[in-house]
Structure formats: structure tokens, C-alpha cells
Motif scaffolding. Structure first.
Motif, PDB file in Angstrom:
ATOM      1  N   GLY A  67      10.704  75.104  72.216  1.00 33.13           N
ATOM      2  CA  GLY A  67       9.392  75.588  72.642  1.00 33.13           C
ATOM      3  C   GLY A  67       8.255  74.955  71.873  1.00 33.13           C
ATOM      4  N   ALA A  68       8.570  74.104  70.906  1.00 34.19           N
ATOM      5  CA  ALA A  68       7.548  73.406  70.127  1.00 34.19           C
ATOM      6  C   ALA A  68       7.236  72.066  70.785  1.00 34.19           C
ATOM      7  N   ALA A  69       5.965  71.671  70.735  1.00 36.87           N
ATOM      8  CA  ALA A  69       5.548  70.427  71.380  1.00 36.87           C
ATOM      9  C   ALA A  69       4.289  69.898  70.700  1.00 36.87           C
ATOM     10  N   THR A  70       3.930  68.681  71.093  1.00 34.89           N
ATOM     11  CA  THR A  70       2.714  68.024  70.622  1.00 34.89           C
ATOM     12  C   THR A  70       1.901  67.616  71.835  1.00 34.89           C
ATOM     13  N   LEU A  71       0.594  67.850  71.782  1.00 28.93           N
ATOM     14  CA  LEU A  71      -0.272  67.489  72.900  1.00 28.93           C
ATOM     15  C   LEU A  71      -0.395  65.970  72.993  1.00 28.93           C
ATOM     16  N   ALA A  96       2.545  67.446  77.443  1.00 27.42           N
ATOM     17  CA  ALA A  96       3.036  67.767  76.106  1.00 27.42           C
ATOM     18  C   ALA A  96       4.346  67.034  75.857  1.00 27.42           C
ATOM     19  N   ASP A  97       4.515  66.541  74.649  1.00 26.40           N
ATOM     20  CA  ASP A  97       5.775  65.944  74.218  1.00 26.40           C
ATOM     21  C   ASP A  97       6.595  67.038  73.540  1.00 26.40           C
ATOM     22  N   LEU A  98       7.680  67.447  74.185  1.00 23.95           N
ATOM     23  CA  LEU A  98       8.553  68.454  73.591  1.00 23.95           C
ATOM     24  C   LEU A  98       9.228  67.874  72.351  1.00 23.95           C
ATOM     25  N   ASP A  99       9.489  68.692  71.372  1.00 27.88           N
ATOM     26  CA  ASP A  99      10.137  68.215  70.146  1.00 27.88           C
ATOM     27  C   ASP A  99      11.508  67.608  70.426  1.00 27.88           C
ATOM     28  N   PRO A 102      11.583  65.050  75.695  1.00 34.76           N
ATOM     29  CA  PRO A 102      10.952  64.897  77.011  1.00 34.76           C
ATOM     30  C   PRO A 102       9.452  65.155  76.982  1.00 34.76           C
ATOM     31  N   ARG A 103       8.777  64.514  77.885  1.00 34.85           N
ATOM     32  CA  ARG A 103       7.342  64.718  78.115  1.00 34.85           C
ATOM     33  C   ARG A 103       7.222  65.653  79.316  1.00 34.85           C
ATOM     34  N   MET A 104       6.338  66.638  79.227  1.00 35.92           N
ATOM     35  CA  MET A 104       6.255  67.678  80.248  1.00 35.92           C
ATOM     36  C   MET A 104       4.813  67.911  80.683  1.00 35.92           C
ATOM     37  N   MET A 105       4.586  67.916  81.994  1.00 35.85           N
ATOM     38  CA  MET A 105       3.276  68.314  82.517  1.00 35.85           C
ATOM     39  C   MET A 105       3.187  69.825  82.453  1.00 35.85           C
ATOM     40  N   VAL A 118      -5.552  65.222  70.715  1.00 37.18           N
ATOM     41  CA  VAL A 118      -4.267  64.544  70.752  1.00 37.18           C
ATOM     42  C   VAL A 118      -3.545  64.814  69.438  1.00 37.18           C
ATOM     43  N   GLY A 119      -2.269  65.118  69.527  1.00 36.59           N
ATOM     44  CA  GLY A 119      -1.477  65.404  68.334  1.00 36.59           C
ATOM     45  C   GLY A 119      -1.453  66.875  67.949  1.00 36.59           C
TER      46      GLY A 119
END
Length: 147
Positions: A67-71, A96-99, A102-105, A118-119
């Protein structure tokens, strides 16, 4: 401002749930984000597919994401005529880039007054869908992690 759509207007925000995607939507209803991981190459992917988009293996399974990600990027949407998005503007569409990789819209909610950056570290949240026959009970969105 556009007039309100008729009450029987088609919805464009509701997923079609089938036997393959049901585990994803059931987990979302419980506040859990699932991704798929390939047993052959080890890579995770999202959106859910029955095969690995990297090596084409069909040996993929569901895995609970942290559930953690980076913008990665975002855009503030000020106009959207498709129901029910018009009633939600402005909203922040995001990637978002999931930890797990994968990249997710998604949608960014509760952005700070200073705006997204960003970040920025994010945490998944779930928005309940409107009570519609056959609708997904919840969709994943992300909010900034408090520093």
C-alpha cells in the motif's frame, strides 16, 4: 458549468467485475490492495492480467501489496463531462509507483495546500463506490503520508 447528467446516464467509473478480477475487488472491499506477481520472472504488475506482461508466463498469482507508493506525476482535472466525474471536479489524477514495482493510475486525495510534488510518499486508501447494483464496493486511491 455543464448541466447535470440525467439520472439514468451511464457511469464511466465503475469496473466490470468478472471471475478473474473478483479477488481484487473483494480485497479492495476489505481495505487491501492486490497486485499480480510472476513466478517465472519474479516481476509484479498492475493492472491485473492472467499472464505476465514481461515474460508472457501464465504462472502468475495474487499478492497483497504494502500500500506504500511514490508519486510519479499528477494532473488536476478541472473539467470532466462524464458522469459522475463532473460532480467531483476539481480532482487530482495521478500515477503512483508502488513499492513493489508496478506503476498505477489512481486519484490523489487530501493533497497538501502546497500541492503535490514528484517523489511524495503515498499510502493507499479506499473510496467506497456509490451503492449501485453490481458495483465494486471500493476503489483504491492514494493520500500523502504524513511526515
Amino acid at each position: 458549468m455543464s448541466p447535470a447528467p440525467p439520472a439514468d446516464a451511464p457511469r464511466f467509473d465503475l469496473p466490470e467485475i468478472d471471475a478473474f478480477t473478483r479477488p481484487y475487488w473483494d480485497a479492495a472491499a476489505e481495505g487491501r490492495l492486490l497486485i499480480r506477481r510472476c513466478a517465472d520472472c519474479g516481476r509484479a504488475h498492475h493492472y491485473p492480467r492472467e499472464f505476465c506482461p514481461y515474460c508472457w508466463s501464465e504462472d502468475v498469482s495474487w499478492e497483497q501489496a504494502s500500500g506504500a507508493a511514490t508519486l510519479y506525476t499528477w494532473s488536476v482535472v478541472h473539467r470532466n463531462d462524464l458522469p459522475p466525474f463532473g460532480a467531483r471536479v476539481p480532482y487530482t489524477a495521478a500515477v503512483a509507483d508502488l513499492d513493489e514495482g508496478p506503476r498505477m493510475m489512481t486519484e490523489l486525495i487530501e493533497a497538501p495546500e502546497s500541492g503535490p510534488r514528484v517523489g511524495m510518499r503515498l499510502r493507499v486508501a479506499f473510496r467506497s463506490a456509490d451503492a449501485v447494483e453490481g458495483a465494486a464496493p471500493a476503489v483504491p486511491v492514494f493520500r500523502p503520508l504524513l511526515a
